[in-house]
Design an enzyme around this catalytic site. Structure first.
Site, PDB file in Angstrom:
ATOM      1  N   HIS A  61      -3.575  -4.745   0.695  1.00 48.35           N
ATOM      2  CA  HIS A  61      -3.031  -4.084   1.875  1.00 48.35           C
ATOM      3  C   HIS A  61      -3.231  -4.873   3.174  1.00 48.35           C
ATOM      4  O   HIS A  61      -3.912  -5.887   3.214  1.00 48.35           O
ATOM      5  CB  HIS A  61      -3.584  -2.663   2.002  1.00 48.35           C
ATOM      6  CG  HIS A  61      -5.013  -2.580   2.461  1.00 48.35           C
ATOM      7  ND1 HIS A  61      -5.770  -1.462   2.243  1.00 48.35           N
ATOM      8  CD2 HIS A  61      -5.823  -3.442   3.129  1.00 48.35           C
ATOM      9  CE1 HIS A  61      -6.967  -1.649   2.767  1.00 48.35           C
ATOM     10  NE2 HIS A  61      -7.028  -2.831   3.312  1.00 48.35           N
ATOM     11  N   CYS A  95       0.823  -1.205   0.000  1.00 48.20           N
ATOM     12  CA  CYS A  95       0.000   0.000   0.000  1.00 48.20           C
ATOM     13  C   CYS A  95       0.864   1.266   0.000  1.00 48.20           C
ATOM     14  O   CYS A  95       1.610   1.504  -0.939  1.00 48.20           O
ATOM     15  CB  CYS A  95      -0.943  -0.064   1.200  1.00 48.20           C
ATOM     16  SG  CYS A  95      -2.332   1.046   1.093  1.00 48.20           S
TER      17      CYS A  95
END
Lengths: 244, 465
Positions: free
Chosen positions: A194, A94
């Site tokens: 993520h 991320c």
């Protein structure tokens, strides 16, 4: 044998429960009788490229990411580059993934990147790319599925010298346009899947453990198989959520 | 404004009647609570309906917002007012976006308003309702796919508070730096009409800071806060070593707290109007915070401290926030979990219970929109707290296998973890296997399903009743 993990900026880059990845690695080592050590490197802390074999950086809020970008290029860039060149594994997720590239254009500001992968990220107008995602990743042993969740405002574009981690099966990926997701170079992996992506994809966790132990001990270890009934069910559940 | 309202009066009345009829039809059909549909219709017909109807609340309006505890806090204030014979217009079913507020305004009549409002909707609802009092409890990481970052939310709230400053009174949590800072203007002067609440009993501090720790940087200068102690998540005693910004001294403070597991707590509370003893029948330190917010708001609303304490002592739990319902001879206690900070407090409370004897659990993890589609957060909640003290757990919900996996990695033995995705089948299985008592931990939409199931069996009321 011991898996030596270093989390980069664990206080700042942890927004989507990134610690789940560390817990997951730790248990899987313990159950196999492999030692596990974990430490963190925060703002200003130097990094010894030889002391750890798996480096992890997670996602953070804009403010934290700005600070981390500025700090990382001064205090850690060279050590991380040396570690990756020497075969260490690096997983960047991320916000951490965005910092692997040349730069991240965040509104009026251009955040510097580590330059470890040939990519650039831009915060473009338009909605954040949010949702369950499944990709087909190629890490040298044939295509395998990774399932997870993405939530990013930045769009990432790979340069001509970069290979994606995989192809988007469901979801948005790097930029919602070109069908690619993440980046992969040597033992470095960057991805928008993520937070706790390893618990959803035990095979990737074991792959990283293998790479890291190989770097430390020379030979590629054969990891003892574990009873992965829960892990497989969780992977199926995450895949199903993404519609795959 | 008044003239326009008069001229538009007949038309608005027609729109109100149409919207009310839809609510009645929706309830009669048995298909839903009707807690939002009439409001949705009304706002479609008359987008300024909240402002128009809200203007009729001539004795003032109170708005409550927070990541955790807004339904309970608003319920506490409502209980205090009810004991005073005051019946505010109140969205008590917990429907807290504009349409829920509009539905309450449409279907209830009164002179004062009491609304819990979703964090993201606070700026818009405040603009329309022009509240006389705003109560802000906390900001934790929650549903990042829906709310975005907490810092951005705090920025939006700061704009709202600045816009209302001088016209609205505030009850703010001194222990949450994201909230406390709202009580100071750009020059760091305290704003008018702000009352702070907080915990002053150091013995309640956590042994260490939790993983989901959300307020790291000074709102003023961006440097990391130094924490002397934390009580719940990032709520605690803090200061900025760089610019000197610090926790304001609370006007209303719990100076001595004794937690009694699921039975609640006993607190001594200092207020500007004297000290009170509060025997709260809701468990956990998080409910002490909710009570402090309610006490502060109620003082502001003109209720005497000892009458506040008496009313809160009689309090029943808000819908799904700690209720006990009998299912097949087993007492099922329902505790909502929806984000790491809230879940951690539930886990701490259960840890106290489990010190008496091992506990049976039912955990339902859903990933619908109102839960947040992203279930990553379960890895930030400290399920490790219950490793070794759970006799048996049944995992349910749309993401049940991922819940089970989280528990395995928290150190719970896998032979005590079962996965049964369906809400009904899993609950019956859990109840059948439970010794005497079962703790049910659903996420928000799983709670709605559970409630509907229990209502269908005649064991609980539908939540809109």
């Amino acid at each position: 044998m011991e898996l030596r993990v270093l989390s980069l900026y664990p206080e700042q880059m942890n927004i989507y429960a990134d610690r789940g990845n560390i817990v997951f690695l730790q248990r899987r080592c313990e159950w196999r009788g492999i030692g596990f050590s974990h430490s963190g490197a925060g703002p200003g802390d130097p990094v010894d490229p030889a002391a750890h074999d798996l480096f992890y950086i997670g996602g953070g809020q804009d403010r934290d990411q700005r600070m981390v970008a500025a700090d990382m290029v001064t205090s850690k860039r060279e050590a991380l580059a040396a570690a990756v060149d020497d075969g260490a594994a690096l997983l960047a997720v991320c916000g951490g993934y965005q910092l692997l590239g040349h730069s991240y254009q965040l509104d009026d500001e251009k955040l510097p990147g580590l330059g470890l992968a040939d990519l650039e990220t831009v915060r473009e107008p338009g909605p954040r790319l949010i949702g369950n995602i499944a990709i087909e990743a190629e890490l040298g042993s044939g295509p395998r599925l990774l399932a997870g969740f993405e939530n990013h405002g930045g769009r990432t574009y790979l340069g001509s010298g970069a290979r994606p981690l995989g192809r988007v099966v469901e979801g948005r990926g790097n930029n919602g346009r070109d069908g690619y997701e993440g980046v992969h170079r040597d033992n470095l992996i960057g991805t928008y899947l993520h937070g706790p992506l390893l618990p959803k994809n035990a095979w990737l966790a074991d792959h990283l453990i293998t790479l890291a132990l190989e770097r430390r001990y020379g030979a590629r270890p054969q990891l003892e198989p574990l009873d992965d009934a829960f892990e497989n069910a969780a992977h199926e559940s995450a895949r199903a959520a993404a519609g795959v | 404004m008044a003239g326009r309202r008069r001229r538009g009066g007949a038309l608005l009345r027609a729109k109100l009647a149409a919207s009310r009829a839809i609510g009645a039809a929706s309830r009669a059909s048995g298909r839903g609570g009707g807690t939002t549909l009439p409001g949705r219709v009304l706002l479609r017909l008359a987008p300024d309906a909240i402002a128009q109807l809200g203007a009729g609340l001539d004795r003032g309006t109170t708005i409550v917002s927070a990541t955790n505890g807004k339904t309970t806090t608003a319920g506490m204030i409502a209980a205090v007012l009810a004991a005073e014979g005051r019946q505010p217009v109140h969205n008590r079913a917990g429907s807290n976006m504009t349409w829920g507020v509009a539905t309450a305004l449409l279907e209830q009549h009164g002179h004062e308003g009491l609304f819990e409002v979703d964090e993201a909707w606070l700026p818009r609802v405040t603009e329309q309702l022009e509240p006389s009092l705003i109560v802000l409890g906390n900001l934790f990481r929650d549903q990042l796919d829906r709310y975005g970052e907490m810092e951005a939310l705090a920025d939006d709230w700061a704009k709202t508070v600045t816009a209302r400053s001088g016209r609205t009174a505030f009850a703010l949590n001194a222990d949450d730096p994201l909230i406390a800072d709202l009580g100071r203007d750009a020059d760091e002067h305290p704003r008018e009409g702000v009352l702070y609440f907080g915990i002053d009993d150091d013995s309640q501090a956590l042994p260490e800071l939790q993983h989901a720790f959300d307020a790291k940087h000074c709102r003023r200068c961006g440097h990391p806060y130094a924490y002397e102690r934390a009580f719940v998540g990032h709520l605690g005693h803090y200061s900025c070593p760089h610019c000197g910004a610090e926790r304001p001294r609370p006007d209303v403070a719990a100076t001595k707290i004794e937690l009694r597991g699921m039975d609640g707590s006993l607190s001594t509370i200092r207020t500007p109007a004297g000290e009170i003893e509060l025997a709260l029948p809701l468990p956990g330190l998080y409910n002490v915070y909710n009570a402090l917010a309610a006490v502060t708001a109620s003082l502001r609303l003109g209720v005497a401290p000892e009458r506040i304490a008496a009313a809160l002592g009689q309090m029943r739990a808000a819908f799904g926030r700690v209720e006990t319902i009998e299912v097949g001879g087993v007492a099922v206690s329902i505790l909502l979990i929806k984000n790491p900070a809230g879940a951690n407090e539930v886990l701490r409370t259960l840890r106290l219970e489990a010190e008496k004897e091992p506990i049976d659990l039912w955990v339902a993890l859903n990933d619908r929109i109102a839960d947040g589609r992203d279930v990553s957060w379960v890895w930030d909640a400290d399920f490790e707290l219950l490793a070794g003290v759970v006799r048996r757990v049944v995992c349910a919900g749309t993401r049940a296998p991922e819940m089970a996996l989280r528990l395995k990695y928290a150190g719970w033995p896998t032979d005590r973890i079962e996965v049964v995705p369906g809400i009904e089948a899993s609950l019956d299985r859990a109840a059948a296997g439970a010794e005497r008592r079962l703790f049910a931990l659903p996420t928000y939409t799983a709670l709605l399903e559970l409630r509907k199931l229990l209502a269908g069996r005649g064991l609980a009321k539908e939540f809109w009743q």
